[in-house]
Design a protein around this motif. Sequence first.
Motif, PDB file in Angstrom:
ATOM      1  N   HIS A 192      42.014  42.707  41.283  1.00 25.37           N
ATOM      2  CA  HIS A 192      40.893  42.602  42.221  1.00 25.37           C
ATOM      3  C   HIS A 192      39.809  43.644  41.925  1.00 25.37           C
ATOM      4  N   GLY A 199      38.433  32.018  44.644  1.00 30.68           N
ATOM      5  CA  GLY A 199      37.537  33.139  44.346  1.00 30.68           C
ATOM      6  C   GLY A 199      37.121  33.248  42.890  1.00 30.68           C
ATOM      7  N   PHE A 232      32.706  36.474  38.804  1.00 29.49           N
ATOM      8  CA  PHE A 232      32.939  36.271  40.251  1.00 29.49           C
ATOM      9  C   PHE A 232      31.617  36.043  41.016  1.00 29.49           C
ATOM     10  N   PRO A 235      37.017  38.764  44.427  1.00 33.65           N
ATOM     11  CA  PRO A 235      38.326  38.164  44.732  1.00 33.65           C
ATOM     12  C   PRO A 235      39.334  39.170  45.281  1.00 33.65           C
ATOM     13  N   ASP A 289      43.622  36.694  45.373  1.00 32.02           N
ATOM     14  CA  ASP A 289      42.904  37.729  44.637  1.00 32.02           C
ATOM     15  C   ASP A 289      42.666  37.236  43.202  1.00 32.02           C
TER      16      ASP A 289
END
Length: 471
Positions: A106, A182, A212, A217, A244
């Motif tokens: 993440h 995500g 992203f 995420p 994530d």
Amino acid sequence: MSHTFDASVLREYDIRGIIGQTLGPDDARAIGRSFATLLREAGGETVAIGYDGRMSSPMLEHALCEGLTSGGCNVVRIGLGPTPMLYYAEASSEEIDGGIQITGSHNPPNYNGFKMVFQGRPFFGADIQKLGKIAEEGVWSSGSGEVTERDVMGAYVERLLEGLSGVDVGELADLKVGWDAGNGAAGPALERLAEKLPGEHHLLFTQVDGHFPNHHPDPTVEANLADLRALVAEKKLDFGVAFDGDGDRIGAIDGEGRVIWGDQLLMIYAEDVLKNHAGATIIADVKASRALFDHVAALGGEPLMWKTGHSLIKSKMKETGSPLAGEMSGHVFFADEYYGFDDALYAGVRLIAATARLGQSVTELREAMPAMLNTPEMRFQVDESRKFAAIAEVSERLKTSPGPDVEDVNATDGVRVTTKDGWWLLRASNTQDVLVARAESETKGGLERLMAQIDEQLSLSGLERGESVGH
């Protein structure tokens, strides 16, 4: 030849760094060579490797593969996918002796790293330090291993579906669920999974994109759940699940848009698991709500508070024979009908199964939970040389003069103090130069008093709660 890693890269639970600054292909090659050396010493020879959707992952995967094969290990490349798919490849195949996933989890897009498993156990802490030492000394094994490629995603998705075993899928025909990948590595597996699940499924951001573009995420940050919340409201869905970046941590919201935090999810799972495993030990980390530990005890289970960190929790599960464990951060581990590793896709399937078996919707289960007031996880910078010392000072002070309000001081991981108002926690992060604080009470006044105690203890050690920093 030898190799020295940047001092910040070898962490407690994994290896992690910033691409082009503290981490690059030479590091990946050295990790492969050192891992191969350790595995061959232990009698193993075959390693599965996978990678997440970050821009730097294919480059690191190529170098890692070179390191492993030149160390004499055979490599099974499983390609792009979530970290639990790599764990699955290792756990479900007798010929595979270890696994390495290239993932930044993440962290921001310019980070990347490695999560490892060694002969069926987590590879962390002293293992990672030993790996660094082997590289520094250049005492590597040599050989010329073979490389093969294997598509495991189909088998992995079928295994995930077994999480619904014993459930009448006909009952789930009207279920409506939202999913948010995500733009992380779980996207493609999620698409395949959703096609096979009973009910109606609405998917967000399943296209893997290491930039992203939609949101970061990390499902433990409420702001990152905004798109999922909007989808659940618009389509009138029963609940929503988020992942994530590498698919080993779950986040969720109920049909009303309320967040279901990691410890609250564990309350639901525990109720389901304890039906078939009466009296079993259920493990949660020191950041979890008292409501969870009370709930497990009320259901006849044995609640166990343990140290934060997915590798530490996995090891404790094996030691105690626990069928279920979890962390506030959204790592959930099922060992009742699964392999005991953290898999957010499997946890999503098990949430569907739990609602069916318990005969209640996720919203009803969330509604029944006691209303606790708690702070988010507060993380603030403290010099690396002070963080553990400060916690030791706090612990010592509370042992010698706890004060009239203190009912219990738990030093499992940092200091968790229970008072009549609730509890507060101070612990040092194993992966960053930060202290972590959290508090929980049933009243606003109680929460304020708990925070005042945290601030008083910090002050006595010459520290103060600064600006909160991210993971």
